[in-house]
Write a protein that holds these residues in place. Structure first.
Motif, PDB file in Angstrom:
ATOM      1  N   ARG A  55       0.842  -1.202   0.000  1.00  0.00           N
ATOM      2  CA  ARG A  55       0.000   0.000   0.000  1.00  0.00           C
ATOM      3  C   ARG A  55       0.875   1.249   0.000  1.00  0.00           C
ATOM      4  O   ARG A  55       1.857   1.322   0.739  1.00  0.00           O
ATOM      5  CB  ARG A  55      -0.861  -0.028   1.267  1.00  0.00           C
ATOM      6  CG  ARG A  55      -1.859   1.131   1.435  1.00  0.00           C
ATOM      7  CD  ARG A  55      -2.643   0.885   2.724  1.00  0.00           C
ATOM      8  NE  ARG A  55      -3.507   1.977   3.120  1.00  0.00           N
ATOM      9  CZ  ARG A  55      -4.836   1.947   3.008  1.00  0.00           C
ATOM     10  NH1 ARG A  55      -5.434   0.923   2.463  1.00  0.00           N
ATOM     11  NH2 ARG A  55      -5.562   2.957   3.446  1.00  0.00           N
ATOM     12  N   ASN A  59      -1.204   6.759   2.006  1.00  0.00           N
ATOM     13  CA  ASN A  59      -2.630   6.430   2.106  1.00  0.00           C
ATOM     14  C   ASN A  59      -2.934   5.986   3.533  1.00  0.00           C
ATOM     15  O   ASN A  59      -2.659   4.854   3.910  1.00  0.00           O
ATOM     16  CB  ASN A  59      -2.977   5.330   1.094  1.00  0.00           C
ATOM     17  CG  ASN A  59      -4.471   5.111   0.987  1.00  0.00           C
ATOM     18  OD1 ASN A  59      -5.262   5.833   1.615  1.00  0.00           O
ATOM     19  ND2 ASN A  59      -4.883   4.127   0.224  1.00  0.00           N
ATOM     20  N   PRO A  60      -3.495   6.890   4.348  1.00  0.00           N
ATOM     21  CA  PRO A  60      -3.615   6.617   5.784  1.00  0.00           C
ATOM     22  C   PRO A  60      -4.599   5.496   6.105  1.00  0.00           C
ATOM     23  O   PRO A  60      -5.410   5.099   5.275  1.00  0.00           O
ATOM     24  CB  PRO A  60      -4.131   7.943   6.341  1.00  0.00           C
ATOM     25  CG  PRO A  60      -4.789   8.621   5.194  1.00  0.00           C
ATOM     26  CD  PRO A  60      -4.074   8.180   3.966  1.00  0.00           C
ATOM     27  N   THR A 114      -4.659  14.748  10.747  1.00  0.00           N
ATOM     28  CA  THR A 114      -5.968  14.202  11.133  1.00  0.00           C
ATOM     29  C   THR A 114      -5.839  12.683  11.256  1.00  0.00           C
ATOM     30  O   THR A 114      -4.880  12.098  10.764  1.00  0.00           O
ATOM     31  CB  THR A 114      -7.018  14.510  10.048  1.00  0.00           C
ATOM     32  OG1 THR A 114      -6.514  14.067   8.788  1.00  0.00           O
ATOM     33  CG2 THR A 114      -7.345  15.981   9.987  1.00  0.00           C
ATOM     34  N   ALA A 116      -8.390   9.006  11.078  1.00  0.00           N
ATOM     35  CA  ALA A 116      -9.702   8.421  10.773  1.00  0.00           C
ATOM     36  C   ALA A 116      -9.995   7.360  11.836  1.00  0.00           C
ATOM     37  O   ALA A 116      -9.166   6.487  12.092  1.00  0.00           O
ATOM     38  CB  ALA A 116      -9.673   7.801   9.380  1.00  0.00           C
ATOM     39  N   PRO A 139      -6.392  -1.209   7.541  1.00  0.00           N
ATOM     40  CA  PRO A 139      -7.007  -1.047   6.228  1.00  0.00           C
ATOM     41  C   PRO A 139      -7.608  -2.395   5.818  1.00  0.00           C
ATOM     42  O   PRO A 139      -7.498  -3.367   6.571  1.00  0.00           O
ATOM     43  CB  PRO A 139      -5.820  -0.697   5.325  1.00  0.00           C
ATOM     44  CG  PRO A 139      -4.648  -1.362   5.963  1.00  0.00           C
ATOM     45  CD  PRO A 139      -4.957  -1.478   7.452  1.00  0.00           C
ATOM     46  N   ARG A 192     -15.652   9.043   1.411  1.00  0.00           N
ATOM     47  CA  ARG A 192     -15.868   7.723   0.792  1.00  0.00           C
ATOM     48  C   ARG A 192     -17.298   7.303   1.095  1.00  0.00           C
ATOM     49  O   ARG A 192     -17.689   7.235   2.258  1.00  0.00           O
ATOM     50  CB  ARG A 192     -14.889   6.694   1.377  1.00  0.00           C
ATOM     51  CG  ARG A 192     -15.108   5.301   0.819  1.00  0.00           C
ATOM     52  CD  ARG A 192     -14.020   4.327   1.235  1.00  0.00           C
ATOM     53  NE  ARG A 192     -14.119   3.945   2.634  1.00  0.00           N
ATOM     54  CZ  ARG A 192     -13.257   3.144   3.251  1.00  0.00           C
ATOM     55  NH1 ARG A 192     -12.210   2.673   2.589  1.00  0.00           N
ATOM     56  NH2 ARG A 192     -13.407   2.835   4.519  1.00  0.00           N
ATOM     57  N   SER A 259      -9.098  12.648   0.762  1.00  0.00           N
ATOM     58  CA  SER A 259      -8.834  11.308   1.246  1.00  0.00           C
ATOM     59  C   SER A 259      -7.806  10.702   0.301  1.00  0.00           C
ATOM     60  O   SER A 259      -8.125  10.431  -0.849  1.00  0.00           O
ATOM     61  CB  SER A 259     -10.131  10.503   1.222  1.00  0.00           C
ATOM     62  OG  SER A 259      -9.925   9.268   1.821  1.00  0.00           O
ATOM     63  N   GLY A 261      -6.656   7.976  -0.312  1.00  0.00           N
ATOM     64  CA  GLY A 261      -7.002   6.718  -0.986  1.00  0.00           C
ATOM     65  C   GLY A 261      -7.734   6.924  -2.303  1.00  0.00           C
ATOM     66  O   GLY A 261      -7.739   6.053  -3.170  1.00  0.00           O
TER      67      GLY A 261
END
Ligand code: AMP
Ligand code: MG
Length: 363
Positions: A55, A59-60, A114, A116, A139, A192, A259, A261
């Motif tokens: 990954r 991409n958090p 930030t 998530a 993820p 998303r 985002s 991603g």
């Protein structure tokens, strides 16, 4: 390494939690999709997730907690809206992006200020997080770019030999990933889409909720070739091999989604995939036509055509269907677009279009 396949018994959950505490990786079921978990506060452990999945490191990851109040460990400030959404939707398929505390490492947040956060609605997941005693970054438990896993077997197919253990619980009830809503601005903004829609969130808050604009941008990874639909189905594999290594294909260099991603290749089956969009009868007829045409050319063709307005079922089945077709060595997947006037349909179409690399035939 040998991957332990563990039924989620109390004893096995203790074992899995110990692996997490020791900096290892454990895949586990949630109600949305299977997650690949590590201690979210341990940089070295979280870094392994990126390595194993392949990954991109910007991409958090979503941090999973077992008690709603644990969000206080991760963020310095809870707004009344955040509290309302916690009370209304947790445990459940809603992820909130909030300001992070410094103890959340850069690796987990992809360097963002930030984080998530979500509390999943699955007994095994909650027991694992509780027992581990730390928030778990997770993820989806697939190789990067592949469809998300909704069954333990999907995880085993992708990650066996690469992680310490899979907590092999039930199939995922929802089937697509959580709704991600950014709570850091004036207006809550969906980054998303998921089965909890803007309408659901708006009703809970009594205020407007927006979808992020980039959700409506279709990067044309495979530009449509004028007037030769047959070609899309017979020659598009060439287009795919040309572009598929370029993760950002189709996006401008200065495209900066909120985002991270959003800019990456996602959910792709091995087969070539085309989404057929239009009025239902026309869609059916075009799928039939393309199927016959391609079968005559010697291609193995799979069809995904959900019942009209059966959005929840579509969410539940989409990724599993894509993986099943790969197992059957299908060459071409023809998928009927859902009418996306419902928020859940929109969420499924977001996944379906990405799976197909925005390879769309309009009828
Ligand atoms: P996954 O972990 O594969 O379910 O994907 C998580 C999604 O949430 C990705 O699209 C991430 O880019 C997004 N995400 C995670 N953390 C943040 C954050 N702090 N800000 C914005 N988006 C995030
Ligand atoms: Mg994912």
């Amino acid at each position: 390494m040998e991957t332990k396949i563990l039924k989620p018994t109390e004893e096995n959950i203790r074992l899995a939690a110990e692996i997490i505490r020791n900096g290892g990786l454990v895949a586990f079921p949630t109600e949305t999709v299977y997650g690949l978990g590590a201690n979210a506060l341990d940089s070295a452990a979280a870094a392994k997730i990126y390595e194993v999945k392949g990954r991109p490191s910007d991409n958090p990851m979503i941090v999973h907690i077992a008690r709603a109040s644990d969000i206080g460990q991760l963020t310095p400030r809870l707004s009344p809206d955040i509290v309302t959404l916690i009370d209304t939707f947790w445990p459940g398929p809603l992820t909130m992006v909030v300001k992070r505390k410094a103890l959340v490492p850069d690796v987990t947040t992809g360097g963002l200020d930030t984080v998530a956060v979500r509390m999943p609605d699955n007994i095994a997941a909650l027991a694992l997080i509780n027992e581990a005693g730390c928030p778990i970054a997770a993820p989806s438990a697939n190789l990067s770019g592949r469809p998300s896993p909704t069954k333990a077997q999907h995880v085993i197919d992708d990650l066996s030999g690469k992680i310490e253990a899979v907590l092999a619980g039930e199939d995922c009830r929802v089937g697509i990933e959580s709704t991600v809503v950014d709570m850091t601005g004036e207006i809550p903004t969906i980054l998303r889409p998921g089965i909890l829609t803007a309408e659901d969130i708006s009703a809970a808050l009594g205020k407007k909720v927006e979808y992020d604009k980039s959700l409506f941008v279709h990067p044309s990874r495979f530009p449509k070739e004028n007037g030769c639909r047959e070609k899309i189905c017979t020659e598009s594999s060439a287009a795919k091999s040309k572009d598929s290594d370029d993760l950002n294909a189709g996006f401008d260099d200065d495209f900066k989604p909120k985002s991270p991603g959003m800019k990456y290749k996602h959910y792709a089956p091995k087969a070539e995939m085309v989404v057929v969009e239009g009025q239902r009868d026309n869609v059916k007829a075009e799928i039939e036509r393309l199927k016959m045409l391609n079968e005559r050319l010697g291609n193995k063709v799979g069809v995904i055509l959900f019942e009209e307005k059966a959005f929840i079922e579509a969410a539940h089945d989409l990724f599993a269907d894509l993986r099943q077709m790969d197992k059957e060595d299908v060459d071409l997947i023809l998928a009927g677009a859902l009418s996306d006037n419902d928020g859940v349909g929109f969420a499924v179409m977001n996944r379906m279009l990405k799976s197909a690399g925005y390879n769309i035939v309009k009828v």
